[in-house]
Design an enzyme around this catalytic site. Sequence first.
Site, PDB file in Angstrom:
ATOM      1  N   GLU A  35       0.811  -1.229   0.000  1.00  0.00           N
ATOM      2  CA  GLU A  35       0.000   0.000   0.000  1.00  0.00           C
ATOM      3  C   GLU A  35       0.843   1.277   0.000  1.00  0.00           C
ATOM      4  OE1 GLU A  35      -2.958  -0.558   3.157  1.00  0.00           O
ATOM      5  OE2 GLU A  35      -2.983  -2.614   2.388  1.00  0.00           O
ATOM      6  N   HIS A  37       3.543   1.737  -1.871  1.00  0.00           N
ATOM      7  CA  HIS A  37       3.762   2.027  -3.301  1.00  0.00           C
ATOM      8  C   HIS A  37       2.455   2.485  -3.948  1.00  0.00           C
ATOM      9  CE1 HIS A  37       6.869  -1.196  -2.543  1.00  0.00           C
ATOM     10  NE2 HIS A  37       7.621  -0.253  -3.079  1.00  0.00           N
ATOM     11  N   LYS A 148       9.512   7.371   3.752  1.00  0.00           N
ATOM     12  CA  LYS A 148      10.147   6.377   4.627  1.00  0.00           C
ATOM     13  C   LYS A 148      11.645   6.323   4.310  1.00  0.00           C
ATOM     14  CE  LYS A 148       9.714   1.791   4.357  1.00  0.00           C
ATOM     15  NZ  LYS A 148      11.094   1.227   4.387  1.00  0.00           N
ATOM     16  N   SER A 184       6.818  -2.034   4.256  1.00  0.00           N
ATOM     17  CA  SER A 184       8.072  -2.250   3.537  1.00  0.00           C
ATOM     18  C   SER A 184       8.019  -3.631   2.900  1.00  0.00           C
ATOM     19  CB  SER A 184       9.248  -2.193   4.522  1.00  0.00           C
ATOM     20  OG  SER A 184      10.403  -2.752   3.929  1.00  0.00           O
TER      21      SER A 184
END
Length: 281
Positions: A35, A37, A148, A184
Amino acid sequence: MVVVKTIKEVRETVKQWRREGLTVGFVPTMGYLHEGHQSLIRAAGENDRVVVSIFVNPMQFGPTEDLATYPRDLEHDKEKCSEAGADLIFAPEVSEMYEDNFQSYVDMNLLTEELCGLTRPCHFRGVCTVVSKLFNIVKPDRAYFGKKDAQQLAVIKRMAADLNMDIEIIGCPIIREDDGLAKSSRNTYLNADERKAALVLSQAVRKAEELITSGVRNSAEIISAMSALIDAEPLAKTDYIKIVSLDTMQQIPEIDNGALVALAVYIGKTRLIDNYFYEGK
Ligand code: PAF
């Protein structure tokens, strides 16, 4: 949505869009999309067309890192891209991106010296080189990167400015699981115990946020409170916890205007990162 494997096909498609006067947003990824990306792909939907690249770039992995085991699943990625509204996936083979006699690199000083640049030598050289190549192939109007990877975002912004790339670089918020763990692709490496232990990263980030919000400005004090949380988790081993300037990515003893609080922690064998962006007052 179209999936292509060659540079020629990307160029032909994007040229046609340009002839039609359409704008192009670009999301570079290494695949195994989640999610996080998808939020970048959705943000890129502000353009008329969205290109996603899926390429596990060997140049940005160190010799002892997880290149061979990095998760890959193009069918899963196609679904995620199509759900999020991508128009074109560029999924090249390594030989398409790097010819046998490949010799040119894009490198950067200062901003790559600390944080992941210190513990992953050559990582940012690989990132800058592949992102420059992808920008030259796709020629987007805007490119989208997650916050991130805060140092990566700062490095790409600097590179685009330094090399006069006519591309707007857009940073998008960190997407987290309900319990706080930053999304991640590497989270898939974690077993059940490690998955629980991995929560120390977001807990440490929240601790930093609380302290900064309550007025603490001394970096050592914030880092020590974060370290205490990480050290209390037996499966966690700190790679780094640092507070750096947003402009230079160099450590600062006191937080003045803005700062990045960044950490990398091994949970078992998996290295995870997280951060808190303090934008200042
Ligand atoms: O953030 C990533 O996934 C990669 O570093 C990137 C930007 C796709 C370059 O390979």
